[in-house]
Motif scaffolding. Structure first.
Motif, PDB file in Angstrom:
ATOM      1  N   ASP A 623       0.821  -1.214   0.000  1.00 39.34           N
ATOM      2  CA  ASP A 623       0.000   0.000   0.000  1.00 39.34           C
ATOM      3  C   ASP A 623       0.852   1.260   0.000  1.00 39.34           C
ATOM      4  OD1 ASP A 623      -2.727  -1.283   0.461  1.00 39.34           O
ATOM      5  OD2 ASP A 623      -1.607  -2.043   2.183  1.00 39.34           O
ATOM      6  N   VAL A 624       2.056   1.163   0.599  1.00 36.84           N
ATOM      7  CA  VAL A 624       2.884   2.352   0.821  1.00 36.84           C
ATOM      8  C   VAL A 624       4.328   2.052   0.428  1.00 36.84           C
ATOM      9  CG1 VAL A 624       3.681   4.045   2.518  1.00 36.84           C
ATOM     10  CG2 VAL A 624       1.399   3.035   2.749  1.00 36.84           C
ATOM     11  N   LEU A 625       4.984   3.033  -0.225  1.00 41.59           N
ATOM     12  CA  LEU A 625       6.438   2.990  -0.443  1.00 41.59           C
ATOM     13  C   LEU A 625       7.066   4.095   0.389  1.00 41.59           C
ATOM     14  CD1 LEU A 625       7.200   2.496  -4.252  1.00 41.59           C
ATOM     15  CD2 LEU A 625       7.342   0.833  -2.413  1.00 41.59           C
ATOM     16  N   LYS A 626       8.142   3.755   1.126  1.00 40.17           N
ATOM     17  CA  LYS A 626       8.847   4.757   1.913  1.00 40.17           C
ATOM     18  C   LYS A 626      10.234   4.948   1.304  1.00 40.17           C
ATOM     19  CE  LYS A 626       8.005   5.216   6.254  1.00 40.17           C
ATOM     20  NZ  LYS A 626       7.990   5.062   7.724  1.00 40.17           N
ATOM     21  N   VAL A 627      10.521   6.158   0.850  1.00 37.94           N
ATOM     22  CA  VAL A 627      11.803   6.465   0.221  1.00 37.94           C
ATOM     23  C   VAL A 627      12.861   6.550   1.306  1.00 37.94           C
ATOM     24  CG1 VAL A 627      13.050   8.030  -1.319  1.00 37.94           C
ATOM     25  CG2 VAL A 627      10.563   7.787  -1.526  1.00 37.94           C
ATOM     26  N   ASP A 628      13.963   5.834   1.118  1.00 39.47           N
ATOM     27  CA  ASP A 628      15.001   5.784   2.146  1.00 39.47           C
ATOM     28  C   ASP A 628      15.604   7.162   2.384  1.00 39.47           C
ATOM     29  OD1 ASP A 628      16.768   4.058   3.882  1.00 39.47           O
ATOM     30  OD2 ASP A 628      18.266   5.085   2.651  1.00 39.47           O
ATOM     31  N   ARG A 629      15.968   7.422   3.644  1.00 42.24           N
ATOM     32  CA  ARG A 629      16.482   8.729   4.049  1.00 42.24           C
ATOM     33  C   ARG A 629      17.794   9.095   3.347  1.00 42.24           C
ATOM     34  NH1 ARG A 629      15.869   9.376   9.000  1.00 42.24           N
ATOM     35  NH2 ARG A 629      14.601   7.530   9.365  1.00 42.24           N
ATOM     36  N   SER A 630      18.557   8.081   2.908  1.00 43.51           N
ATOM     37  CA  SER A 630      19.839   8.380   2.271  1.00 43.51           C
ATOM     38  C   SER A 630      19.637   9.168   0.972  1.00 43.51           C
ATOM     39  CB  SER A 630      20.589   7.080   1.981  1.00 43.51           C
ATOM     40  OG  SER A 630      19.862   6.258   1.084  1.00 43.51           O
ATOM     41  N   PHE A 631      18.545   8.874   0.231  1.00 40.28           N
ATOM     42  CA  PHE A 631      18.271   9.623  -0.992  1.00 40.28           C
ATOM     43  C   PHE A 631      17.802  11.041  -0.670  1.00 40.28           C
ATOM     44  CE2 PHE A 631      17.315   5.157  -2.345  1.00 40.28           C
ATOM     45  CZ  PHE A 631      18.471   5.004  -3.091  1.00 40.28           C
ATOM     46  N   ILE A 632      16.990  11.170   0.377  1.00 40.55           N
ATOM     47  CA  ILE A 632      16.483  12.489   0.770  1.00 40.55           C
ATOM     48  C   ILE A 632      17.639  13.375   1.217  1.00 40.55           C
ATOM     49  CG2 ILE A 632      14.845  13.718   2.239  1.00 40.55           C
ATOM     50  CD1 ILE A 632      13.600  11.711   0.231  1.00 40.55           C
ATOM     51  N   LYS A 633      18.567  12.781   1.945  1.00 43.41           N
ATOM     52  CA  LYS A 633      19.705  13.540   2.467  1.00 43.41           C
ATOM     53  C   LYS A 633      20.550  14.134   1.342  1.00 43.41           C
ATOM     54  CE  LYS A 633      23.920  12.912   5.212  1.00 43.41           C
ATOM     55  NZ  LYS A 633      24.756  11.927   5.945  1.00 43.41           N
ATOM     56  N   ASP A 634      20.741  13.368   0.265  1.00 44.90           N
ATOM     57  CA  ASP A 634      21.662  13.779  -0.800  1.00 44.90           C
ATOM     58  C   ASP A 634      20.967  14.447  -1.984  1.00 44.90           C
ATOM     59  OD1 ASP A 634      23.661  12.640   0.721  1.00 44.90           O
ATOM     60  OD2 ASP A 634      23.554  10.700  -0.309  1.00 44.90           O
ATOM     61  N   MET A 635      19.642  14.505  -2.002  1.00 43.75           N
ATOM     62  CA  MET A 635      18.946  14.902  -3.230  1.00 43.75           C
ATOM     63  C   MET A 635      19.207  16.346  -3.640  1.00 43.75           C
ATOM     64  SD  MET A 635      15.005  15.091  -1.838  1.00 43.75           S
ATOM     65  CE  MET A 635      14.376  15.711  -3.387  1.00 43.75           C
ATOM     66  N   LEU A 636      19.530  17.233  -2.697  1.00 45.13           N
ATOM     67  CA  LEU A 636      19.759  18.632  -3.051  1.00 45.13           C
ATOM     68  C   LEU A 636      21.143  18.856  -3.634  1.00 45.13           C
ATOM     69  CD1 LEU A 636      18.103  20.444  -0.003  1.00 45.13           C
ATOM     70  CD2 LEU A 636      17.097  19.884  -2.222  1.00 45.13           C
ATOM     71  N   ASP A 637      22.090  17.983  -3.296  1.00 49.42           N
ATOM     72  CA  ASP A 637      23.468  18.142  -3.769  1.00 49.42           C
ATOM     73  C   ASP A 637      23.860  17.126  -4.821  1.00 49.42           C
ATOM     74  OD1 ASP A 637      23.866  20.200  -1.832  1.00 49.42           O
ATOM     75  OD2 ASP A 637      24.118  18.641  -0.299  1.00 49.42           O
ATOM     76  N   ASP A 638      23.100  16.060  -4.943  1.00 52.33           N
ATOM     77  CA  ASP A 638      23.450  14.985  -5.866  1.00 52.33           C
ATOM     78  C   ASP A 638      22.302  14.797  -6.855  1.00 52.33           C
ATOM     79  OD1 ASP A 638      24.134  12.696  -7.209  1.00 52.33           O
ATOM     80  OD2 ASP A 638      24.496  11.478  -5.417  1.00 52.33           O
ATOM     81  N   PRO A 639      22.477  15.223  -8.102  1.00 54.99           N
ATOM     82  CA  PRO A 639      21.391  15.093  -9.094  1.00 54.99           C
ATOM     83  C   PRO A 639      20.936  13.653  -9.277  1.00 54.99           C
ATOM     84  CG  PRO A 639      23.124  16.543  -9.904  1.00 54.99           C
ATOM     85  CD  PRO A 639      23.650  15.920  -8.650  1.00 54.99           C
ATOM     86  N   GLN A 640      21.872  12.714  -9.153  1.00 54.72           N
ATOM     87  CA  GLN A 640      21.498  11.306  -9.316  1.00 54.72           C
ATOM     88  C   GLN A 640      20.533  10.871  -8.213  1.00 54.72           C
ATOM     89  OE1 GLN A 640      24.610   8.307  -8.942  1.00 54.72           O
ATOM     90  NE2 GLN A 640      23.775   7.239 -10.715  1.00 54.72           N
ATOM     91  N   ALA A 641      20.811  11.304  -6.981  1.00 54.10           N
ATOM     92  CA  ALA A 641      19.927  10.970  -5.868  1.00 54.10           C
ATOM     93  C   ALA A 641      18.546  11.577  -6.082  1.00 54.10           C
ATOM     94  CB  ALA A 641      20.520  11.458  -4.548  1.00 54.10           C
ATOM     95  N   LYS A 642      18.518  12.840  -6.600  1.00 53.26           N
ATOM     96  CA  LYS A 642      17.234  13.492  -6.854  1.00 53.26           C
ATOM     97  C   LYS A 642      16.475  12.768  -7.956  1.00 53.26           C
ATOM     98  CE  LYS A 642      15.102  17.987  -7.734  1.00 53.26           C
ATOM     99  NZ  LYS A 642      15.345  19.428  -7.927  1.00 53.26           N
ATOM    100  N   ASN A 643      17.212  12.317  -8.985  1.00 51.65           N
ATOM    101  CA  ASN A 643      16.562  11.581 -10.073  1.00 51.65           C
ATOM    102  C   ASN A 643      15.972  10.261  -9.571  1.00 51.65           C
ATOM    103  OD1 ASN A 643      17.145  13.546 -11.946  1.00 51.65           O
ATOM    104  ND2 ASN A 643      19.090  12.607 -12.565  1.00 51.65           N
ATOM    105  N   ILE A 644      16.673   9.606  -8.621  1.00 53.53           N
ATOM    106  CA  ILE A 644      16.166   8.356  -8.053  1.00 53.53           C
ATOM    107  C   ILE A 644      14.875   8.621  -7.285  1.00 53.53           C
ATOM    108  CG2 ILE A 644      16.617   6.554  -6.340  1.00 53.53           C
ATOM    109  CD1 ILE A 644      19.556   6.653  -7.186  1.00 53.53           C
ATOM    110  N   VAL A 645      14.885   9.696  -6.488  1.00 52.08           N
ATOM    111  CA  VAL A 645      13.672  10.046  -5.731  1.00 52.08           C
ATOM    112  C   VAL A 645      12.524  10.332  -6.699  1.00 52.08           C
ATOM    113  CG1 VAL A 645      12.623  11.731  -4.174  1.00 52.08           C
ATOM    114  CG2 VAL A 645      14.950  10.901  -3.749  1.00 52.08           C
ATOM    115  N   ASN A 646      12.814  11.085  -7.747  1.00 51.85           N
ATOM    116  CA  ASN A 646      11.785  11.415  -8.737  1.00 51.85           C
ATOM    117  C   ASN A 646      11.232  10.158  -9.405  1.00 51.85           C
ATOM    118  OD1 ASN A 646      10.167  13.129 -10.304  1.00 51.85           O
ATOM    119  ND2 ASN A 646      11.680  13.185 -11.950  1.00 51.85           N
ATOM    120  N   ALA A 647      12.157   9.211  -9.716  1.00 56.99           N
ATOM    121  CA  ALA A 647      11.735   7.964 -10.351  1.00 56.99           C
ATOM    122  C   ALA A 647      10.852   7.143  -9.405  1.00 56.99           C
ATOM    123  CB  ALA A 647      12.957   7.151 -10.761  1.00 56.99           C
ATOM    124  N   ILE A 648      11.215   7.105  -8.134  1.00 57.08           N
ATOM    125  CA  ILE A 648      10.425   6.341  -7.151  1.00 57.08           C
ATOM    126  C   ILE A 648       9.044   6.964  -6.987  1.00 57.08           C
ATOM    127  CG2 ILE A 648      10.269   5.645  -4.727  1.00 57.08           C
ATOM    128  CD1 ILE A 648      13.317   5.469  -4.677  1.00 57.08           C
TER     129      ILE A 648
END
Length: 711
Positions: A623-648
């Motif tokens: 019912d629910v997906l929880k995005v891991d905190r490691s991606f949230i932590k790096d998403m502002l400085d790491d475009p790849q991490a932000k792209n992963i969050v966007n994809a999820i």
């Protein structure tokens, strides 16, 4: 109705009468006393009686198909109905009919017109009599079964058993006693025990007093004299040992005595061999843990006196369990045997090898005066162990991990030496295996800390003092509270919080995770129920470890928790990691489907950090997906991490899954997640996990209850 200490199953009454109004009257009047079955055709009554086995049968006398007397005779002659109580309902009150009915087996009469109160009292009395009769029959059968069991046991027991009366006259011999004494049961009964059982000293051949004589005269249990032998009626000798005891009745009066003895002839002959087996490993012939302990006890004082050192090298084969499980225990035994032969090459007057466990050896090196002697021995062990082992023309590469403890540097007792070597061995494995590691105080400190946490965790589970803190989940657009995650907390003896990563892995390793998880589940359900009743419902998420799925009662435990706290399933969410889903794929999917079917929400925690297989997003009822905190932590400085969050996020939307971002710590992260379309989130930007009452006071406007104990 009378009461009984024994549970009585609901009884059955069969009413046979060709008059429907009589059947209706009696059924209505008796149905609260027993199960009532009616029959209007007497020619069908026999078949019904056999099928339902009634306790009581009410019969009319005058019926067209088969009259009551004939039916009574038929019922009493059939094996399945003869014990039923038969009562005639009749308007006849003459002596002839009553005599005939009683002669056929009837127990009572109910006259017409029927007085229902009198009828009920009569039926009640007979129901009680039937119940008591059944109880007596069952008790008798149980007694007979127990008696037969004891009789068979005494006959089959491997020891000799002789019972006597209070005058030492034999009343019973089991087959073993008959064989050892040479007396048959019929010949020995009534004979004096000293005649049936001739006891002598095995060395001097002097006659010994039978222990039954002492047991009766001194009213106590008596052991048979050491070094005793029995001479049978045919002159054969057997070494025997054991004891005699008086037999007492329920009032404590002595009614006889019993002697239990066994033939130890072969045991004594094998004493030397048994001593060797007790102290040596059967597979390798090496000294075992017991003999190692004895040798260490002797070596420590000698080295202390001579000013030399003693080293214990604990050797463990790396990955042996995998080898054993893959190739079979027989091959594993051959590997251990070959390695033991190699390591024995290192043995001399000052060095001995022992096998203390499945794949564990101990090399004890004594009288050490050279500083580099221990390292040299450890290097030789590694070299000898690294040579391939050949089993059935197949070569297998081995390596070992070695833990080293030295007297008097690391320990002063034999137990400490072995324990410290074991600790060092596990450090060698942690460092990559195929190496040796010395014991140190720092290493011991780590082990002590681990034991301390394990002890605290066990006590917290036993005393149910684990705490659950709650971290709020918010709608990222409105900021509204939409849920809470329950997170377990453990306190040390100074009331300080121990980090979860310091005790959760330990709980999984020791198997305590099942009890821990159950307590956390109940606390989460209790909180959710409390908030629901107070009009501020909040869905609560409880974390589930992968190992909890190995418990075959997992699904039932969840249902029981919901039932115990009367919590609707829609207010509980189970948070699982990707590794938990991979544990026994089909079984896990079945369990989760059953939970989903009853309304429990299933959340996939730390998504993107584990197996990240899209297949189980399709196969599991999530019912629910929880995005891991490691991606949230790096998403502002790491475009790849932000792209992963966007994809999820896009993936969750396409699969109609609710999305929760973990670890939101800044407003910039929050704004970015909003812009990407993430619906919900949690993290320190909103709040750290809070104790129950603090969470309620901040988010639900529920004031904490004063602690009356402190007043």
């Amino acid at each position: 109705m009378g009461s009984s200490n024994l549970a009585i199953p609901r009884q059955t009454i069969l009413i046979v009468d060709d008059q429907p109004e009589n059947l209706v009257l009696l059924e209505a009047g008796l149905q609260d006393m027993a199960e009532v079955i009616t029959c209007a055709k007497s020619n069908q009554a026999m078949e019904i009686a056999i099928a339902c086995d009634p306790d009581i049968i009410l019969l009319d006398i005058e019926m067209p198909e088969v009259n009551g007397f004939a039916l009574c005779e038929m019922l009493k002659s059939h094996a399945l109905t003869r014990t039923s109580t038969i009562i005639f309902i009749t308007s006849h009150d003459d002596f002839e009919n009553e005599s005939k009915a009683l002669a056929l087996g009837a127990m009572d009469f109910i006259g017409r017109p029927i007085n229902l109160n009198v009828c009920r009292m009569r039926i009640n009395n007979h129901l009680r009599l039937q119940a008591q009769e059944r109880q007596l029959h069952e008790a008798y059968q149980a007694l007979q079964k127990e008696k037969e069991h004891f009789h068979v046991t005494l006959k089959c027991i491997g020891d000799g058993v002789i019972a006597t009366d209070s005058h030492q006259r034999v009343t019973f011999l089991n087959p073993v006693a008959q064989r050892l004494t040479g007396w048959s049961g019929s010949s020995a009964i009534g004979q004096c025990i000293s005649k049936v059982m001739t006891l002598r000293d095995a060395t001097s051949n002097e006659t010994l007093i039978n222990p039954i004589s002492v047991a009766l005269s001194e009213n106590r249990t008596v052991a048979m004299a050491l070094n005793a032998k029995i001479i049978s009626l045919q002159g054969r000798e057997y070494r025997v040992e054991d004891s005699a005891a008086p037999i007492r009745d329920a009032e404590g009066n002595i009614t006889g005595a019993v002697l239990v003895f066994q033939d130890v002839t072969e045991s004594i002959a094998m004493a030397t061999q048994m001593s060797h087996m007790t102290n040596h490993d059967q597979l390798t012939g090496l000294p075992n843990r017991l003999l190692l302990h004895d040798r260490l006890l002797q070596a420590i004082p000698r080295n202390k006196r001579d000013g030399t050192k003693l080293a214990v090298l604990l050797i463990d084969i790396d990955n042996f369990k995998y080898l054993n499980d893959t190739l079979g225990h027989q091959t594993g035994d051959k590997v251990i045997f070959q390695l033991s032969q190699r390591l024995e090459e290192l043995c001399d007057a000052h060095t001995s090898l022992s096998r203390i466990g499945g794949d564990e050896f101990v090399l004890m090196s004594s009288d050490i005066s050279s500083a580099n002697h221990v390292e040299m021995v450890a290097s030789q062990v590694l070299r000898l162990s690294s040579a391939p082992v050949t089993i059935n023309d197949e070569e297998y590469k081995l390596s070992v991990s070695i833990g080293i403890s030295v007297f008097p540097d690391d320990a002063n007792s034999e137990k400490e030496l072995v324990r410290h070597a074991d600790t060092a061995m596990y450090r060698a494995k942690a460092l990559g295996r195929n190496r040796y590691c010395y014991f140190s105080d720092e290493l011991q400190s780590e082990v002590d800390q681990r034991f301390l946490i394990e002890r605290l965790l066990k006590r917290a589970i036993e005393e149910q003092t684990l705490e659950v803190f709650f971290q709020p989940k918010h709608n990222l657009i409105t900021g509204k509270l939409v849920g809470a995650e329950g997170l377990v907390r453990l306190r040390d003896e100074n009331n300080r919080i121990i980090p979860p990563d310091a005790f959760i892995p330990l709980a999984e390793e020791t198997g305590l995770i099942h009890a821990l998880g159950e307590q956390v589940l109940h606390q989460c359900c209790s909180a959710a129920r409390r908030w629901l009743l107070q009009g501020t419902p909040v869905k609560v998420g409880a974390n589930i470890a992968a190992l909890q799925f190995s418990n075959d009662q997992f699904y039932l435990n969840i249902k029981q928790a919901l039932h115990t706290h009367q919590l609707p399933a829609q207010w509980l969410e189970l948070e699982l990691t990707e590794s938990a889903l991979m544990h026994n794929f089909d079984e896990t999917r079945g369990i989760l489907q059953k939970l989903s079917d009853i309304g429990v929400s299933i959340s996939l925690d730390d998504f993107g950090t584990g197996y990240s297989s899209l297949s189980y997003l399709r196969f599991f009822p999530l019912d629910v997906l929880k995005v891991d905190r490691s991606f949230i932590k790096d998403m502002l400085d790491d475009p790849q991490a932000k792209n992963i969050v966007n994809a999820i996020i896009h993936l969750a939307h396409s699969l109609n899954l609710q999305l929760v971002a973990e670890g939101i710590e800044t407003k910039a992260q929050l704004e970015s997640l909003r812009n990407l379309g993430c619906q919900e989130g949690q993290g320190y930007f909103y709040s750290k996990p809070l104790p129950l009452q603090e969470f309620e006071a901040r988010y639900l406007l529920i004031q904490p209850v004063p602690d009356t104990k402190a007043l």
